[in-house]
Design a protein around this motif. Structure first.
Motif, PDB file in Angstrom:
ATOM      1  N   LYS A 514     -19.587  40.332  20.882  1.00  0.00           N
ATOM      2  CA  LYS A 514     -20.861  40.602  20.217  1.00  0.00           C
ATOM      3  C   LYS A 514     -20.754  40.339  18.718  1.00  0.00           C
ATOM      4  CE  LYS A 514     -24.289  44.282  19.580  1.00  0.00           C
ATOM      5  NZ  LYS A 514     -24.622  45.705  19.879  1.00  0.00           N
ATOM      6  N   ASP A 515     -19.639  40.769  18.123  1.00  0.00           N
ATOM      7  CA  ASP A 515     -19.425  40.524  16.690  1.00  0.00           C
ATOM      8  C   ASP A 515     -19.344  39.023  16.402  1.00  0.00           C
ATOM      9  OD1 ASP A 515     -19.391  43.236  16.343  1.00  0.00           O
ATOM     10  OD2 ASP A 515     -17.191  43.394  16.275  1.00  0.00           O
ATOM     11  N   LEU A 516     -18.667  38.300  17.270  1.00  0.00           N
ATOM     12  CA  LEU A 516     -18.554  36.857  17.068  1.00  0.00           C
ATOM     13  C   LEU A 516     -19.918  36.178  17.147  1.00  0.00           C
ATOM     14  CD1 LEU A 516     -15.323  36.016  19.104  1.00  0.00           C
ATOM     15  CD2 LEU A 516     -15.631  35.775  16.645  1.00  0.00           C
ATOM     16  N   ASN A 517     -20.737  36.620  18.097  1.00  0.00           N
ATOM     17  CA  ASN A 517     -22.079  36.047  18.227  1.00  0.00           C
ATOM     18  C   ASN A 517     -22.919  36.306  16.981  1.00  0.00           C
ATOM     19  OD1 ASN A 517     -21.532  35.083  20.772  1.00  0.00           O
ATOM     20  ND2 ASN A 517     -22.307  36.929  21.812  1.00  0.00           N
ATOM     21  N   GLU A 518     -22.791  37.528  16.444  1.00  0.00           N
ATOM     22  CA  GLU A 518     -23.541  37.851  15.230  1.00  0.00           C
ATOM     23  C   GLU A 518     -23.079  36.995  14.058  1.00  0.00           C
ATOM     24  OE1 GLU A 518     -22.974  41.996  14.722  1.00  0.00           O
ATOM     25  OE2 GLU A 518     -24.403  42.582  16.309  1.00  0.00           O
ATOM     26  N   LYS A 519     -21.752  36.796  13.966  1.00  0.00           N
ATOM     27  CA  LYS A 519     -21.221  35.944  12.893  1.00  0.00           C
ATOM     28  C   LYS A 519     -21.708  34.514  13.055  1.00  0.00           C
ATOM     29  CE  LYS A 519     -17.006  38.661  12.175  1.00  0.00           C
ATOM     30  NZ  LYS A 519     -15.517  38.671  12.307  1.00  0.00           N
ATOM     31  N   ALA A 520     -21.768  34.045  14.319  1.00  0.00           N
ATOM     32  CA  ALA A 520     -22.221  32.675  14.557  1.00  0.00           C
ATOM     33  C   ALA A 520     -23.679  32.501  14.155  1.00  0.00           C
ATOM     34  CB  ALA A 520     -22.032  32.320  16.037  1.00  0.00           C
ATOM     35  N   GLU A 521     -24.497  33.502  14.493  1.00  0.00           N
ATOM     36  CA  GLU A 521     -25.910  33.439  14.113  1.00  0.00           C
ATOM     37  C   GLU A 521     -26.070  33.446  12.591  1.00  0.00           C
ATOM     38  OE1 GLU A 521     -27.834  36.645  16.024  1.00  0.00           O
ATOM     39  OE2 GLU A 521     -27.550  35.834  18.071  1.00  0.00           O
ATOM     40  N   MET A 522     -25.241  34.262  11.933  1.00  0.00           N
ATOM     41  CA  MET A 522     -25.298  34.316  10.474  1.00  0.00           C
ATOM     42  C   MET A 522     -24.903  32.972   9.870  1.00  0.00           C
ATOM     43  SD  MET A 522     -23.361  37.012   7.953  1.00  0.00           S
ATOM     44  CE  MET A 522     -24.001  38.352   8.943  1.00  0.00           C
ATOM     45  N   MET A 523     -23.854  32.341  10.455  1.00  0.00           N
ATOM     46  CA  MET A 523     -23.409  31.039   9.968  1.00  0.00           C
ATOM     47  C   MET A 523     -24.516  30.000  10.112  1.00  0.00           C
ATOM     48  SD  MET A 523     -20.383  30.787   8.660  1.00  0.00           S
ATOM     49  CE  MET A 523     -20.122  29.039   8.878  1.00  0.00           C
ATOM     50  N   GLN A 524     -25.238  30.069  11.219  1.00  0.00           N
ATOM     51  CA  GLN A 524     -26.321  29.115  11.417  1.00  0.00           C
ATOM     52  C   GLN A 524     -27.396  29.269  10.342  1.00  0.00           C
ATOM     53  OE1 GLN A 524     -27.836  28.893  15.482  1.00  0.00           O
ATOM     54  NE2 GLN A 524     -25.963  29.886  16.185  1.00  0.00           N
ATOM     55  N   GLN A 525     -27.595  30.506   9.921  1.00  0.00           N
ATOM     56  CA  GLN A 525     -28.662  30.765   8.954  1.00  0.00           C
ATOM     57  C   GLN A 525     -28.249  30.387   7.530  1.00  0.00           C
ATOM     58  OE1 GLN A 525     -29.688  34.868   9.421  1.00  0.00           O
ATOM     59  NE2 GLN A 525     -30.337  34.629  11.577  1.00  0.00           N
ATOM     60  N   ILE A 526     -26.966  30.563   7.192  1.00  0.00           N
ATOM     61  CA  ILE A 526     -26.576  30.375   5.796  1.00  0.00           C
ATOM     62  C   ILE A 526     -25.869  29.056   5.529  1.00  0.00           C
ATOM     63  CG2 ILE A 526     -26.382  32.863   5.505  1.00  0.00           C
ATOM     64  CD1 ILE A 526     -23.357  32.580   5.616  1.00  0.00           C
ATOM     65  N   ASP A 527     -25.360  28.397   6.581  1.00  0.00           N
ATOM     66  CA  ASP A 527     -24.601  27.166   6.363  1.00  0.00           C
ATOM     67  C   ASP A 527     -25.510  25.965   6.601  1.00  0.00           C
ATOM     68  OD1 ASP A 527     -22.861  25.003   6.353  1.00  0.00           O
ATOM     69  OD2 ASP A 527     -21.202  26.190   7.162  1.00  0.00           O
ATOM     70  N   PRO A 528     -25.913  25.254   5.536  1.00  0.00           N
ATOM     71  CA  PRO A 528     -26.824  24.105   5.696  1.00  0.00           C
ATOM     72  C   PRO A 528     -26.187  22.963   6.485  1.00  0.00           C
ATOM     73  CG  PRO A 528     -25.962  24.228   3.454  1.00  0.00           C
ATOM     74  CD  PRO A 528     -25.540  25.480   4.136  1.00  0.00           C
ATOM     75  N   ILE A 529     -24.862  22.820   6.413  1.00  0.00           N
ATOM     76  CA  ILE A 529     -24.205  21.730   7.158  1.00  0.00           C
ATOM     77  C   ILE A 529     -24.327  21.977   8.653  1.00  0.00           C
ATOM     78  CG2 ILE A 529     -21.997  20.591   7.605  1.00  0.00           C
ATOM     79  CD1 ILE A 529     -21.197  21.189   4.753  1.00  0.00           C
ATOM     80  N   VAL A 530     -24.102  23.256   9.058  1.00  0.00           N
ATOM     81  CA  VAL A 530     -24.231  23.601  10.472  1.00  0.00           C
ATOM     82  C   VAL A 530     -25.654  23.359  10.953  1.00  0.00           C
ATOM     83  CG1 VAL A 530     -24.116  25.483  12.142  1.00  0.00           C
ATOM     84  CG2 VAL A 530     -22.342  25.246  10.399  1.00  0.00           C
ATOM     85  N   MET A 531     -26.617  23.774  10.154  1.00  0.00           N
ATOM     86  CA  MET A 531     -28.016  23.588  10.538  1.00  0.00           C
ATOM     87  C   MET A 531     -28.361  22.107  10.651  1.00  0.00           C
ATOM     88  SD  MET A 531     -29.817  26.593   8.243  1.00  0.00           S
ATOM     89  CE  MET A 531     -31.437  26.175   8.868  1.00  0.00           C
TER      90      MET A 531
END
Length: 548
Positions: A514-531
């Protein structure tokens, strides 16, 4: 008069004499009798099972002067010429010696011409997989639409090497490996015709070594007749083949299971003095362990040519199922290593040493250690009485142990009794305090994974009930449960641990994911390269599920 080897002297001359290929014979005879003849036949199978023989009998059926039938007369001129390899309209080709495209073109030059004597012109191409790619291409059109008077009979041991375009143009028959009984019965019938004395054990040994090939069996029998001066004797054949009597393999396994070092050393020296084939010895050990496992798990006894039934039943009582699986894995590894080691004797003896000195950790193997009678692992029955457990097959225990826990020596298993590493107040243990307790237990392997997937449902009346996530069922074995008990409970503790499966569990593993999923969602929101990658390439984030 020139001696004719048995494989040629007794080559089947009609469909009724062919051994062990009834499924192919029935299809061919029915096709001939009902006038449903294909223009191309492909016979596949391992060596010595009758591919070329079937093709020749089929050629005889199609060109017999008595007419096309599933039972050629065998005495007419055409049948005699086919038998002797003199029939002009049966063109036999060894593809291994004619691989080039020019050879194939030369072969097909006369396809359009009518047969000289018979009703059909037949091309029998043996080991057809040896043709080059260009040769196959040159053959394709003729193979698909040959003249009405032409039949193609192809034979190969490696059909996977044939192009799909060739396979789709042929009627394919897969010939089976012959059983030991089929080979043995046929050998006995031939020996009776030859009036040769024999003993049953010798025939069983030849049938086993032939490994499904009738031609190999007949060649071995020729060799045995020469070695035994016209007699078939078990001891002489065993000496000729360099094989060891199966009782010695059984005896070696007994010494290993009883931890009898002196007995093992004596047996290894005997093998060396007898110049035994160590590859065959390992294969015999594999067969023995396999048959013991059949007795233990399926209550099926094979024995026969390989091992005495009484010995198999006795060994199945003394060697535990876990030991059988563990020994089998060690022998299979040794067989693989034997291909790359120059000294086969050393490889075999190392396999025996591993079987003798190593066992599965946490007492999964029930073999007793000779170092201390007082510290020997408890029997399975004692473990069952001492603590509740979830019923599971022994194979699951062996599987988990082989793949998840390290191998320890007998000395370590015997003298190291795991004790709780910290003082734990079990009266306050619940699912909230479990994470901190888990970190102090220092579990390893499958035991650690099981603990990561636990939820404490209840702690009442000195019984702690754990829920186990269904996804972690593979780790739920007695060994892992016992490891957790050893870390949590002291010898004087009156607490008990119970484990039960549950579909949804609030465990450490679930929380980590669950923690990893939350971190992944956060990364999607803040990392423009990932997006950007997600938008352009529909990329997905792969979670790191290693956890803690």
């Amino acid at each position: 008069m020139t001696y004719q080897v048995l494989a040629r002297k007794y080559r089947p001359q009609n469909f009724q004499e062919i051994v062990g290929q009834e499924h192919v014979v029935q299809a061919l005879v029915n096709g001939i009798e009902n006038d449903r003849l294909h223009h191309a036949f492909l016979f596949t199978g391992t060596r010595g099972v009758g591919k070329t023989t079937l093709a020749r009998v089929l050629a005889k059926s199609l060109n017999c002067l008595e007419g096309i039938s599933g039972n050629p007369c065998g005495v007419c001129q055409h049948c005699e010429e086919i038998k002797n390899g003199e029939f002009i309209d049966l063109i036999e080709v060894d593809a291994a010696s004619r691989t080039g495209v020019d050879d194939t073109r030369s072969l097909l030059e006369n396809v359009q011409y009518a047969p000289n004597k018979g009703q059909f012109k037949i091309y029998l191409i043996d080991e057809v997989h040896m043709f080059s790619k260009s040769s196959f291409n040159a053959l394709l059109k003729t193979l698909e639409e040959p003249p009405a008077h032409v039949k193609f009979l192809l034979a190969t041991t490696e059909p996977d090497k044939l192009p799909v375009t060739v396979l789709s143009r042929c009627l394919q028959f897969n010939l089976k490996r012959l059983t030991q009984k089929q080979i043995g019965d046929h050998l006995i019938s031939l020996l009776e015709k030859e009036a040769v004395p024999y003993d049953d054990k010798a025939i069983q040994l030849i049938s086993r070594v032939a490994d499904g090939s009738m031609r190999d069996a007949l060649s071995l029998m020729d060799q045995s007749l020469a070695f035994g001066a016209g007699k078939i004797n078990f001891d002489e054949i065993r000496a000729m083949l360099g094989t060891v009597e199966q009782s010695h393999v059984e005896e070696l396994l007994k010494f290993i299971q009883q931890n009898d070092h002196i007995g093992v050393i004596d047996k290894l020296e005997w093998f060396h003095d007898m110049s035994i084939d160590y590859l065959q010895l390992l294969e015999d050990m594999c067969s023995l362990l396999h048959e013991i496992s059949l007795v233990q798990s399926l209550n099926k006894v094979v024995g026969g040519a390989n091992f005495e039934l009484s010995e198999l039943k006795a060994l199945s009582q003394t060697v535990s199922p876990e030991q059988v699986q563990w020994y089998y894995q060690l022998v299979v590894v040794a067989l693989e290593q034997l291909k790359y080691t120059p000294n086969k004797k050393v490889s075999f003896e190392m396999a025996v040493i591993r079987m003798l000195d190593f066992e599965l950790s946490d007492g999964v193997s029930e073999k007793k250690t000779a170092l201390s009678e007082h510290t020997a692992p408890a029997s399975v029955a004692e473990k069952s009485a001492s603590s509740p457990q979830i019923n599971e097959a022994p194979m699951a225990n062996a599987y988990s142990s082989l793949n998840e826990e390290p191998v320890t020596t007998k000395f370590e298993t015997a003298v190291k009794q795991p004790e709780p590493l910290v003082a734990i107040d079990l009266t306050t243990l619940n699912n909230k305090t479990w994470p901190s307790v888990f970190g102090e237990l220092q579990l390893k392997g499958g035991s650690r994974e099981l603990a990561r997937h636990l939820e404490i449902l209840e702690n009442k009346n000195n019984v702690i009930t754990f829920a186990v996530d269904h996804s972690a069922e593979i780790f739920l074995n007695e060994k892992a449960q016992q490891s957790i008990r050893n870390r949590l409970l002291t010898d004087s503790s009156d607490y008990q641990l119970k484990f039960t499966l549950k579909s949804e569990v609030n465990s450490l593993a679930q929380q980590a994911n669950k923690d990893l999923n939350e971190k992944a969602e956060m990364m999607q929101q803040i990392d423009p390269i990932v997006m950007d990658l997600q938008n352009q390439f529909d990329a997905k984030i792969i979670e790191n599920k290693l956890g803690d």
